[in-house]
Design a protein around this motif. Structure first.
Motif, PDB file in Angstrom:
ATOM      1  N   THR A  10      -6.934  -3.402  -7.090  1.00  0.00           N
ATOM      2  CA  THR A  10      -7.670  -4.416  -6.466  1.00  0.00           C
ATOM      3  C   THR A  10      -7.934  -4.181  -4.987  1.00  0.00           C
ATOM      4  N   GLY A  11      -7.579  -3.062  -4.430  1.00  0.00           N
ATOM      5  CA  GLY A  11      -8.098  -2.556  -3.011  1.00  0.00           C
ATOM      6  C   GLY A  11      -7.223  -3.528  -1.882  1.00  0.00           C
ATOM      7  N   ILE A  12      -6.444  -4.328  -2.525  1.00  0.00           N
ATOM      8  CA  ILE A  12      -5.662  -5.022  -1.309  1.00  0.00           C
ATOM      9  C   ILE A  12      -4.179  -4.022  -0.933  1.00  0.00           C
ATOM     10  N   GLU A  13      -4.117  -4.172   0.343  1.00  0.00           N
ATOM     11  CA  GLU A  13      -3.002  -3.498   0.892  1.00  0.00           C
ATOM     12  C   GLU A  13      -1.681  -4.135   0.261  1.00  0.00           C
ATOM     13  N   ASN A  14      -0.794  -3.500  -0.433  1.00  0.00           N
ATOM     14  CA  ASN A  14       0.987  -3.880  -0.560  1.00  0.00           C
ATOM     15  C   ASN A  14       1.650  -3.068   0.462  1.00  0.00           C
ATOM     16  N   ILE A  15       2.753  -3.539   0.305  1.00  0.00           N
ATOM     17  CA  ILE A  15       3.676  -2.709   1.231  1.00  0.00           C
ATOM     18  C   ILE A  15       4.704  -1.952   0.108  1.00  0.00           C
ATOM     19  N   VAL A  16       4.836  -0.604   0.163  1.00  0.00           N
ATOM     20  CA  VAL A  16       5.404   0.040  -0.433  1.00  0.00           C
ATOM     21  C   VAL A  16       6.844   0.569   0.255  1.00  0.00           C
ATOM     22  N   VAL A  17       8.169   0.011  -0.249  1.00  0.00           N
ATOM     23  CA  VAL A  17       9.296  -0.011   0.470  1.00  0.00           C
ATOM     24  C   VAL A  17      10.382   0.716  -0.379  1.00  0.00           C
ATOM     25  N   ALA A  18      11.088   1.533   0.173  1.00  0.00           N
ATOM     26  CA  ALA A  18      12.202   2.100  -0.524  1.00  0.00           C
ATOM     27  C   ALA A  18      13.491   1.915   0.067  1.00  0.00           C
ATOM     28  N   GLY A  19      14.617   1.957  -0.676  1.00  0.00           N
ATOM     29  CA  GLY A  19      15.915   1.811  -0.094  1.00  0.00           C
ATOM     30  C   GLY A  19      17.369   2.038  -1.130  1.00  0.00           C
ATOM     31  N   HIS A  20      18.204   1.176  -0.897  1.00  0.00           N
ATOM     32  CA  HIS A  20      19.478   1.773  -1.467  1.00  0.00           C
ATOM     33  C   HIS A  20      20.065   0.612  -2.063  1.00  0.00           C
ATOM     34  N   PRO A  21      20.253   0.592  -3.549  1.00  0.00           N
ATOM     35  CA  PRO A  21      20.661  -0.384  -4.451  1.00  0.00           C
ATOM     36  C   PRO A  21      22.164  -0.651  -4.011  1.00  0.00           C
ATOM     37  N   ALA A  67       6.978  -2.305  -4.565  1.00  0.00           N
ATOM     38  CA  ALA A  67       5.895  -2.878  -3.650  1.00  0.00           C
ATOM     39  C   ALA A  67       5.805  -4.455  -3.538  1.00  0.00           C
ATOM     40  N   ILE A  68       5.613  -4.711  -2.270  1.00  0.00           N
ATOM     41  CA  ILE A  68       5.477  -6.167  -2.260  1.00  0.00           C
ATOM     42  C   ILE A  68       4.003  -6.381  -2.244  1.00  0.00           C
ATOM     43  N   ILE A  69       3.598  -7.450  -3.245  1.00  0.00           N
ATOM     44  CA  ILE A  69       1.978  -7.245  -3.743  1.00  0.00           C
ATOM     45  C   ILE A  69       1.709  -8.964  -3.026  1.00  0.00           C
ATOM     46  N   PRO A  70       0.724  -9.036  -2.316  1.00  0.00           N
ATOM     47  CA  PRO A  70       0.250 -10.193  -1.811  1.00  0.00           C
ATOM     48  C   PRO A  70      -0.405 -11.128  -3.333  1.00  0.00           C
ATOM     49  N   LYS A  71      -0.144 -12.409  -2.998  1.00  0.00           N
ATOM     50  CA  LYS A  71      -0.679 -13.186  -4.227  1.00  0.00           C
ATOM     51  C   LYS A  71      -2.121 -13.527  -3.822  1.00  0.00           C
ATOM     52  N   ILE A  72      -3.102 -13.474  -4.642  1.00  0.00           N
ATOM     53  CA  ILE A  72      -4.371 -13.922  -4.085  1.00  0.00           C
ATOM     54  C   ILE A  72      -5.083 -15.365  -4.507  1.00  0.00           C
ATOM     55  N   GLU A  73      -4.170 -15.662  -5.427  1.00  0.00           N
ATOM     56  CA  GLU A  73      -4.682 -16.938  -6.152  1.00  0.00           C
ATOM     57  C   GLU A  73      -4.178 -18.150  -5.474  1.00  0.00           C
ATOM     58  N   ASN A  74      -5.354 -19.133  -5.357  1.00  0.00           N
ATOM     59  CA  ASN A  74      -4.833 -20.278  -4.530  1.00  0.00           C
ATOM     60  C   ASN A  74      -3.775 -21.105  -5.061  1.00  0.00           C
ATOM     61  N   ASP A  79      -0.199   6.990  -3.261  1.00  0.00           N
ATOM     62  CA  ASP A  79      -1.557   7.431  -2.994  1.00  0.00           C
ATOM     63  C   ASP A  79      -2.513   6.748  -3.836  1.00  0.00           C
ATOM     64  N   PRO A  80      -3.238   5.883  -3.065  1.00  0.00           N
ATOM     65  CA  PRO A  80      -4.140   4.814  -3.971  1.00  0.00           C
ATOM     66  C   PRO A  80      -5.423   5.784  -4.798  1.00  0.00           C
ATOM     67  N   ASP A  81      -5.538   7.031  -4.618  1.00  0.00           N
ATOM     68  CA  ASP A  81      -6.817   7.697  -5.193  1.00  0.00           C
ATOM     69  C   ASP A  81      -6.165   8.370  -6.274  1.00  0.00           C
ATOM     70  N   THR A  82      -5.185   9.136  -6.148  1.00  0.00           N
ATOM     71  CA  THR A  82      -4.656   9.933  -7.296  1.00  0.00           C
ATOM     72  C   THR A  82      -3.478   9.038  -7.958  1.00  0.00           C
ATOM     73  N   GLY A  83      -2.839   8.087  -7.502  1.00  0.00           N
ATOM     74  CA  GLY A  83      -1.907   7.600  -8.238  1.00  0.00           C
ATOM     75  C   GLY A  83      -0.519   8.269  -8.203  1.00  0.00           C
ATOM     76  N   ASN A  84      -0.363   9.085  -7.310  1.00  0.00           N
ATOM     77  CA  ASN A  84       0.815   9.748  -7.037  1.00  0.00           C
ATOM     78  C   ASN A  84       1.858   8.812  -6.453  1.00  0.00           C
ATOM     79  N   LEU A  85       3.165   9.178  -6.609  1.00  0.00           N
ATOM     80  CA  LEU A  85       4.209   8.549  -6.000  1.00  0.00           C
ATOM     81  C   LEU A  85       4.964   9.442  -5.359  1.00  0.00           C
ATOM     82  N   TYR A  86       5.257   9.557  -3.932  1.00  0.00           N
ATOM     83  CA  TYR A  86       6.246  10.520  -3.415  1.00  0.00           C
ATOM     84  C   TYR A  86       7.399   9.742  -2.855  1.00  0.00           C
ATOM     85  N   VAL A  87       8.830  10.422  -2.933  1.00  0.00           N
ATOM     86  CA  VAL A  87       9.764   9.569  -2.787  1.00  0.00           C
ATOM     87  C   VAL A  87      10.789  10.455  -1.896  1.00  0.00           C
ATOM     88  N   THR A  88      11.195  10.133  -0.997  1.00  0.00           N
ATOM     89  CA  THR A  88      12.271  11.124  -0.152  1.00  0.00           C
ATOM     90  C   THR A  88      13.709  10.461  -0.472  1.00  0.00           C
TER      91      THR A  88
END
Length: 465
Positions: free
Chosen positions: A345-356, A379-386, A439-448
């Motif tokens: 979608t090109g919309i900005e999400n928030i990617v958040v990591a943490g401890h379960p 990922a916290i994803i905005p809802k775009i539908e009205n 990474d939105p271009d490669t689709g790679n996910l990096y986790v520390t």
């Protein structure tokens, strides 16, 4: 000795207050430990698409392990396009002996380090994944981690890196790199410069100190010489005697004693380093990760003790945060977060990591035999539908769904799991996730991983596609 009726009443009121403030957190992240899979990555196969970045031949004390933060270093070409996104990670293999946030404070002598990981194929953002001239020095081997030398770093000065942020490079120019350093005497912020021509050298510029740097944790740049910084506690473990228990009380009761500062620097070499310091937001319970979106009109910060993310409107002209727009509860205690553009979608999400499961994290930090701390990146994803309404069923592809721990998503946002693991590293899992980058271009996910021996997990679910 039994409590008096008055004492019992006070105890019950105290417990009721904790449950009212943090009941969901206590239930999800302390009392219950879910059976996480060995590994899961959204849209891919964990077994074939994910691998740790650490070179097993490296000695542990000098290896990429126990990595806290990571950030993309965006390299722009002459047209302003992002053509490469190497990752810079902050790692400290000796975190179990020196950790000013969780403890202990036993031995500050061994130094942590900075690492760079470059993906193999440069990309552009103008129409998908297409070849582009490489900006990063060609002698940097792709698809592996490289230690960054700290050039000109003061001799005898500790280096225990936590949060980091780097300004983008344009047409190959050098970038400002800032790193929170939990040194033995006090926490400071180190400024470096780093160039795509010599990316394995970070040249030390100065050490920035302030009486307002009480407990700096994470950074978000607003210009090459200005940034937001979270201060996660008011009472820290550095305090004699009371530092052994009061910070725990501050965390347990989710006391709103943390804060966000905005700092503008003077040019290096002057009589003072800070031109202006302002308190952007006060009275926050354990503010941890922080990120500003690409447009600059939103700021997100995670509250670890309340297991939620706050999204504020940001005034780019004044750096003020005039309005709280969203409060997003999470099924784990969040650590770091980053804005990231979605591929579809090109919309900005928030990617958040943490401890379960926080008790497992502390057990790993204490070197308890057989301990493993699970990982969760979302990922916290905005809802775009009205007229969208909260849903009670969501995140259904994940082995452990967020909807199994939360009553609903929100009217303006939903949640999607990007990564999960039981954290059993000896069997191929990855533990103690504290930062996720997409990474939105490669689709790679990096986790520390805060205590992970493998340091950083790299998942490439779209590489073969």
């Amino acid at each position: 000795m039994f409590l008096s009726r008055t004492g019992l009443t006070r105890l019950l009121l105290l417990l009721a207050l904790i449950w009212y403030r943090s009941g969901r957190v206590v239930k999800n992240s302390i009392l219950n430990r879910s059976e996480f899979p060995r590994g899961y990555v959204a849209g891919g196969n964990y077994a074939t698409d994910c691998a740790v970045a650490r070179n097993p031949a490296d000695a542990r004390g000098e290896s990429l392990s126990a990595c806290e933060d990571e950030t993309f270093w965006e390299l722009h070409d002459a047209l302003g396009r992002v053509v490469e996104r190497p990752v810079i990670a902050t790692c400290d293999p000796h975190r179990r002996t020196w950790n000013t946030v969780m403890g202990p404070l036993r031995d500050p002598n061994p130094l942590g380090g900075l690492w760079l990981y470059a993906h193999g194929a440069p990309t552009t953002t103008g129409g998908g994944r297409t070849a582009a001239p490489r900006i990063l020095a060609p002698d940097v081997t792709p698809n592996r981690a490289h230690r960054i030398a700290l050039v000109g770093y003061p001799e005898g000065h500790d280096f225990h890196p936590l949060g980091a942020a780097v300004w983008p490079s344009y047409e190959g120019n050098a970038s400002s790199l800032y790193v929170v350093n939990h040194a033995r005497a006090r926490t400071v912020i180190e400024q470096f410069t780093i160039s795509p021509a010599r990316p394995l050298e970070a040249h030390h510029v100065r050490t920035i100190s302030s009486r307002f740097f009480v407990s700096p944790n994470a950074l978000a740049l607003t210009s090459p010489d200005a940034f937001y910084v979270t201060n996660d506690h008011l009472i820290t473990r550095r305090w004699p005697i009371i530092g052994h228990f009061l910070p725990i009380i501050e965390t347990l009761f989710a006391l709103p004693l943390g804060f966000i500062s905005h700092v503008t620097l003077t040019p290096p070499g002057g009589s003072r380093d800070i031109a202006r310091h302002t308190f952007a937001k006060l009275f926050l319970p354990l503010p941890n990760g922080i990120s500003v979106n690409a447009v600059g009109n939103r700021l997100a910060v995670s509250s670890s003790s309340l297991a939620q993310v706050y999204v504020y409107a940001r005034d780019a002209a004044t750096d003020r945060l005039p309005q709280l727009l969203n409060t997003v509860p999470l099924p784990f205690t969040p650590d770091n977060l980053h804005y990231s553009r979605a591929r579809s979608t090109g919309i900005e999400n928030i990617v958040v990591a943490g401890h379960p499961h926080f008790p497992s994290l502390t057990a790993v930090g204490a070197n308890k035999t057989g301990a493993a701390a699970p990982s969760w990146v979302m990922a916290i994803i905005p809802k775009i539908e009205n007229g969208a309404k909260p849903a009670t069923v969501f995140d259904t592809d994940a082995p452990i769904s967020a909807s199994s721990k939360l009553p609903s998503d929100g009217a303006r946002w939903t949640l999607q799991t990007l990564f999960q693991s039981d954290g059993v590293e000896s069997a191929g899992g990855f533990g103690s996730s504290c930062t996720g980058l997409f990474d939105p271009d490669t689709g790679n996910l990096y986790v520390t991983g805060l205590y992970a021996e493998g340091g950083m997990m790299v998942c490439k679910p779209n590489e073969k596609k």
